[in-house]
Design a protein around this motif. Structure first.
Motif, short mmCIF file in Angstrom:
data_model
loop_
_atom_site.label_atom_id
_atom_site.label_comp_id
_atom_site.label_asym_id
_atom_site.label_seq_id
_atom_site.Cartn_x
_atom_site.Cartn_y
_atom_site.Cartn_z
N ALA A 278 0.92 -1.28 0.00
CA ALA A 278 -0.05 0.03 0.02
C ALA A 278 0.76 1.22 -0.16
N PHE A 279 0.68 2.07 -0.94
CA PHE A 279 1.43 3.45 -1.12
C PHE A 279 0.32 4.54 -0.69
N GLY A 280 0.78 5.39 0.23
CA GLY A 280 0.24 6.63 0.37
C GLY A 280 0.87 7.95 -0.43
N ILE A 281 -0.12 8.51 -1.06
CA ILE A 281 0.44 9.57 -1.90
C ILE A 281 -0.72 11.14 -1.67
N TYR A 282 -0.14 12.14 -1.85
CA TYR A 282 -0.84 13.42 -1.69
C TYR A 282 -0.68 14.00 -3.28
N PRO A 283 -2.11 13.65 -3.92
CA PRO A 283 -1.91 14.35 -5.44
C PRO A 283 -1.87 15.94 -5.28
N GLU A 284 -2.18 16.66 -4.40
CA GLU A 284 -1.99 18.10 -4.22
C GLU A 284 -0.41 18.59 -4.36
N VAL B 192 -0.78 10.19 -9.53
CA VAL B 192 -1.63 9.18 -8.76
C VAL B 192 -2.29 8.35 -9.87
N ALA B 193 -2.75 8.94 -11.02
CA ALA B 193 -3.34 8.19 -11.81
C ALA B 193 -2.25 7.38 -12.89
N PRO C 220 -6.07 -0.22 -7.65
CA PRO C 220 -6.98 0.54 -7.13
C PRO C 220 -6.65 1.72 -6.42
N VAL C 221 -7.44 2.92 -6.61
CA VAL C 221 -7.13 3.98 -5.72
C VAL C 221 -8.22 4.22 -4.71
N ARG D 183 -5.05 9.95 -17.76
CA ARG D 183 -4.47 10.49 -16.21
C ARG D 183 -5.28 11.47 -15.93
N ARG D 184 -5.65 12.38 -16.64
CA ARG D 184 -6.23 13.72 -16.19
C ARG D 184 -7.72 13.01 -15.55
N LEU D 185 -8.33 12.40 -16.40
CA LEU D 185 -9.74 12.06 -16.06
C LEU D 185 -9.59 11.11 -14.65
N LEU D 186 -8.90 10.42 -14.54
CA LEU D 186 -8.82 9.59 -13.37
C LEU D 186 -8.62 10.61 -11.88
#
Length: 225
Positions: free
Chosen positions: A115-121, A137-138, A147-148, A195-198
């Protein structure tokens, strides 16, 4: 060694932190107990990377500044043991290739079923708004077939405000949304568009969980520390 430290810390820190902070946790059943998964969260405080692993019943890897792992003496050893024990991995933010290195590290973790934690901001919000997500992230989700799970944090900015060295007493809420599985959803869609849509879908879910106003722009301000 890191796995031993993680086991020791995870047997002590989460019960203690929960008893002191008493976080409200919602939707924990949405986090898969095994297999690759991305936990994509809003970002309000340095302590976010501690709060999420505390409430999730499996190891979650986050990236942390390399300086936390390279200190000398007793203080350096304690810092290194703490961050390694929490499952964090170092990243050199001064390296021009840091972004690519971070993605490679994340793909390795996911490839190993982690499991990997990410901050898309990309960095912490200073005004409480939720900023537009960057598409890393996408990229990870689509590349790894993982899955996200969107995560909405509330109150961590009061738990450890920017500039504060130690956490305070504050009520925290951690909400996990339903997993967003990209498998087969973007067949035939150009990769950049996919990637943008997801990413936008993930950020809408995060906004719904956190209750934040969406800024509609990227957060380009660098954090102080």
């Amino acid at each position: 060694m890191a796995s031993v430290l993680y086991g020791l810390l995870h047997s002590v820190v989460p019960p203690l932190a929960k008893a002191v902070w008493r976080p409200e946790v919602v939707g924990l059943e949405n986090v898969p107990r095994s297999g690759p998964v991305l936990l994509a969260s809003n970002h309000l405080s340095f302590v976010d990377s501690v709060v999420i692993p505390i409430v999730v019943p499996r190891s979650v890897t986050f990236l942390a500044k390399e300086e936390y792992f390279t200190g000398t003496g007793v203080r350096g050893a304690i810092s290194r043991s703490w961050f390694e024990g929490l499952g964090m991995l170092p990243v050199d933010r001064e390296d021009t290739r840091a972004a690519m290195t971070s993605l490679d590290t994340a793909l390795r973790v996911l490839g190993e079923g982690g499991a990997f934690g990410i901050y898309p901001e990309g960095t912490r919000s200073r005004d409480g708004r939720l900023y537009r997500g960057r598409t890393g992230v996408a990229h990870l989700a689509l590349s790894a077939g993982a899955p996200v799970v969107p995560v909405g944090l509330t109150g961590t900015d009061r738990l450890q405000p920017v500039g504060s060295r130690l956490p305070r007493l504050a009520r925290v809420r951690v909400a996990f949304g339903e997993p967003i599985d990209p498998a087969g959803r973007y067949d035939g869609v150009p990769s950049g568009r996919a990637r943008r849509l997801l990413t936008d879908e993930v950020m809408r879910a995060v906004a719904g969980l956190s209750g934040q106003e969406q800024a509609g722009t990227y957060n380009d301000r660098a954090p102080d520390a």
